[in-house]
Design a protein around this motif. Structure first.
Motif, PDB file in Angstrom:
ATOM      1  N   THR A 160      16.406  29.288 -10.559  1.00 58.83           N
ATOM      2  CA  THR A 160      15.305  29.556 -11.482  1.00 58.83           C
ATOM      3  C   THR A 160      13.959  29.463 -10.769  1.00 58.83           C
ATOM      4  N   ALA A 161      13.764  28.403 -10.001  1.00 61.91           N
ATOM      5  CA  ALA A 161      12.487  28.196  -9.321  1.00 61.91           C
ATOM      6  C   ALA A 161      12.200  29.290  -8.303  1.00 61.91           C
ATOM      7  N   GLU A 162      13.244  29.847  -7.687  1.00 67.55           N
ATOM      8  CA  GLU A 162      13.075  30.843  -6.628  1.00 67.55           C
ATOM      9  C   GLU A 162      13.148  32.281  -7.133  1.00 67.55           C
ATOM     10  N   SER A 163      13.158  32.485  -8.439  1.00 65.09           N
ATOM     11  CA  SER A 163      13.262  33.830  -9.004  1.00 65.09           C
ATOM     12  C   SER A 163      11.879  34.383  -9.335  1.00 65.09           C
ATOM     13  N   ASP A 181      15.867  38.035  -9.664  1.00 64.15           N
ATOM     14  CA  ASP A 181      16.421  37.031 -10.573  1.00 64.15           C
ATOM     15  C   ASP A 181      17.663  36.475  -9.898  1.00 64.15           C
ATOM     16  N   LEU A 182      17.557  35.274  -9.367  1.00 63.87           N
ATOM     17  CA  LEU A 182      18.630  34.717  -8.545  1.00 63.87           C
ATOM     18  C   LEU A 182      19.725  34.051  -9.360  1.00 63.87           C
ATOM     19  N   HIS A 237      12.607  43.770   2.339  1.00 63.54           N
ATOM     20  CA  HIS A 237      13.736  44.527   1.800  1.00 63.54           C
ATOM     21  C   HIS A 237      14.828  43.584   1.329  1.00 63.54           C
ATOM     22  N   SER A 238      15.302  43.775   0.102  1.00 67.17           N
ATOM     23  CA  SER A 238      16.434  43.040  -0.431  1.00 67.17           C
ATOM     24  C   SER A 238      16.102  41.547  -0.512  1.00 67.17           C
ATOM     25  N   ALA A 239      16.795  40.693   0.237  1.00 69.87           N
ATOM     26  CA  ALA A 239      16.391  39.286   0.267  1.00 69.87           C
ATOM     27  C   ALA A 239      14.973  39.142   0.802  1.00 69.87           C
ATOM     28  N   GLN A 284      22.483  27.174   7.233  1.00 71.91           N
ATOM     29  CA  GLN A 284      21.718  26.117   7.894  1.00 71.91           C
ATOM     30  C   GLN A 284      20.520  25.680   7.054  1.00 71.91           C
ATOM     31  N   VAL A 285      19.968  26.582   6.262  1.00 69.77           N
ATOM     32  CA  VAL A 285      18.823  26.268   5.408  1.00 69.77           C
ATOM     33  C   VAL A 285      19.062  26.841   4.021  1.00 69.77           C
ATOM     34  N   ARG A 286      18.400  26.261   3.038  1.00 74.95           N
ATOM     35  CA  ARG A 286      18.475  26.761   1.672  1.00 74.95           C
ATOM     36  C   ARG A 286      17.392  27.814   1.453  1.00 74.95           C
ATOM     37  N   ILE A 287      17.517  28.575   0.388  1.00 74.92           N
ATOM     38  CA  ILE A 287      16.582  29.663   0.131  1.00 74.92           C
ATOM     39  C   ILE A 287      15.167  29.138  -0.092  1.00 74.92           C
ATOM     40  N   GLY A 288      15.018  28.017  -0.793  1.00 81.91           N
ATOM     41  CA  GLY A 288      13.689  27.457  -1.004  1.00 81.91           C
ATOM     42  C   GLY A 288      12.997  27.106   0.301  1.00 81.91           C
ATOM     43  N   GLU A 289      13.755  26.623   1.273  1.00 86.56           N
ATOM     44  CA  GLU A 289      13.159  26.307   2.569  1.00 86.56           C
ATOM     45  C   GLU A 289      12.774  27.578   3.322  1.00 86.56           C
ATOM     46  N   ILE A 290      13.597  28.627   3.211  1.00 86.30           N
ATOM     47  CA  ILE A 290      13.233  29.902   3.837  1.00 86.30           C
ATOM     48  C   ILE A 290      11.919  30.414   3.256  1.00 86.30           C
ATOM     49  N   THR A 291      11.742  30.294   1.963  1.00 88.03           N
ATOM     50  CA  THR A 291      10.482  30.706   1.336  1.00 88.03           C
ATOM     51  C   THR A 291       9.305  29.986   1.974  1.00 88.03           C
ATOM     52  N   ARG A 292       9.418  28.673   2.135  1.00 86.07           N
ATOM     53  CA  ARG A 292       8.307  27.905   2.721  1.00 86.07           C
ATOM     54  C   ARG A 292       8.055  28.301   4.171  1.00 86.07           C
ATOM     55  N   LEU A 293       9.116  28.616   4.911  1.00 84.38           N
ATOM     56  CA  LEU A 293       8.946  29.025   6.302  1.00 84.38           C
ATOM     57  C   LEU A 293       8.279  30.397   6.403  1.00 84.38           C
ATOM     58  N   VAL A 294       8.619  31.310   5.519  1.00 81.35           N
ATOM     59  CA  VAL A 294       7.990  32.623   5.557  1.00 81.35           C
ATOM     60  C   VAL A 294       6.492  32.507   5.268  1.00 81.35           C
ATOM     61  N   ALA A 295       6.108  31.602   4.368  1.00 79.12           N
ATOM     62  CA  ALA A 295       4.680  31.377   4.131  1.00 79.12           C
ATOM     63  C   ALA A 295       3.987  30.913   5.411  1.00 79.12           C
ATOM     64  N   ARG A 296       4.653  30.063   6.179  1.00 75.39           N
ATOM     65  CA  ARG A 296       4.079  29.632   7.459  1.00 75.39           C
ATOM     66  C   ARG A 296       3.980  30.805   8.438  1.00 75.39           C
TER      67      ARG A 296
END
Length: 267
Positions: A197-200, A176-177, A142-144, A112-124
Motif C-alpha cells: 500500500t505504501a509503495e503504490s 498498484d502493488l 519502465h515497468s518496475a 537482497q533489498v525490499r522495494i521500499g529500500e530501492i525507492t529510497r536508493l533511487v531518490a539518492r
C-alpha cells in the motif's frame, strides 16, 4: 485486474508474465545489451558513478554535445529483481540527441533489498545526478522502473532536488502493488500489505508542479493496461496508449528524439 483477490496464484502469475506472451521474447535481452554497449562506446559518459555504499548502487551519466539543457533520468525495469543499468544505455540516445544529460540508474535488486529500500536508493541516485547537472530534471522509467520514477514525484519519497523536477512520464508502470503480494515472485520481494500500500503510486498523490503523463503499449497484457489506467485515473493525468506496442518494445520510443514519449517528457 478487478477482483484480483479472488484469483489463484497461477492465474495472477500468468497475468504478469510478459515474456510468455511476446513473440521471440528471448531475442530482446541480447539485442538490448548489444545496443547498450554500442551506445556506451560511442557516447561521452561518466560510468559507474556510486551514489550509495551498496553493491549495484551506481549510475551512468551520458553527455550531449555542448552544455546540457537539463537532466533526464531513466530507471530500468525487471520486476525490481533483474537486469542492470548497463542493459539499457541506448535508451538515453533520444534525450541526449535533444541536448539532455541522461542518468541511467542502477540499483540493488530483490531479494537482497525490499522495494521500499530501492525507492529510497533511487531518490539518492536522482540527487547524485542532479548535483552534477544543472537545469530542469525529467524522470522516466519502465515497468518496475516506472513505479520508481512515479515514486520520485510523491512527497514521502521525493529526492532533495524535487523542486527542480519538471516532468515525470512512467512507461507501463506497476502502480498498484497490492495484486503483487499474491504472485510467486513475491518470494523475492517479500511484500506485505502495508508495504504494498505504501509503495503504490496509484494509492497516493503526486506533488504539484511536475508535468505528468503515462505511456503504455496498446498491445500489452491486460494487467499492465490496468496498472497504467489506475495511475492515470488516480492522478488525473493523460494516458497515452501506443498502438501496436507491447511491453518489450514500447520503450523504443526513448531512442527516437521525435517520439511522442520524449515530447511529453521534455516538453
Amino acid at each position: 485486474m478487478i477482483g484480483w483477490q479472488e484469483m489463484d496464484r497461477a492465474t495472477l502469475d500468468a497475468a504478469y508474465a510478459n515474456a510468455d506472451h511476446i513473440a521471440d521474447s528471448d531475442a530482446f535481452p541480447p539485442r538490448w545489451r548489444a545496443e547498450a554497449a554500442a551506445f556506451r562506446e560511442a557516447t561521452p559518459a561518466d560510468l559507474d558513478l556510486a551514489y550509495a555504499d551498496r553493491p549495484g548502487a551506481t549510475l551512468d551519466l551520458f553527455h550531449p554535445e555542448g552544455p546540457a539543457r537539463g537532466l533526464t533520468v531513466f530507471v530500468h525495469g525487471g520486476y525490481w529483481r533483474s537486469f542492470g543499468k548497463s542493459d539499457w544505455s541506448h535508451l538515453a540516445s533520444g534525450a541526449v540527441t535533444l541536448g539532455q544529460a541522461v542518468a541511467v540508474v542502477g540499483y540493488p535488486l530483490a531479494p537482497q533489498v525490499r522495494i521500499g529500500e530501492i525507492t529510497r536508493l533511487v531518490a539518492r541516485a536522482v540527487d547524485h545526478a542532479a548535483a552534477r547537472v544543472s537545469g530542469p530534471i525529467h524522470l522516466t522509467g519502465h515497468s518496475a522502473g516506472g513505479h520508481l520514477a512515479a515514486r520520485m514525484v510523491m512527497a514521502d519519497a521525493a529526492p532533495a532536488c524535487a523542486d527542480r523536477i519538471a516532468s515525470c512520464v512512467p512507461i507501463s508502470p506497476l502502480s498498484d502493488l497490492r495484486p503483487l503480494t499474491a504472485l510467486g515472485m513475491n518470494d523475492d520481494w517479500r511484500l506485505d500489505a502495508a508495504e504494498a500500500t505504501a509503495e503504490s503510486p496509484a494509492l497516493g498523490h503526486p506533488m504539484p508542479g511536475p508535468r505528468l503523463a503515462v505511456h503504455v503499449g496498446a498491445a500489452e497484457r491486460p494487467s499492465f493496461l490496468w496498472q497504467s489506467e489506475v495511475l492515470a485515473r488516480a492522478w488525473g493525468i493523460p494516458l497515452r496508449r501506443v498502438p501496436g506496442r507491447h511491453h518489450f518494445d514500447v520503450i523504443d520510443a526513448l531512442t527516437d528524439p521525435r517520439s511522442d514519449l520524449l515530447a511529453d517528457l521534455l516538453g
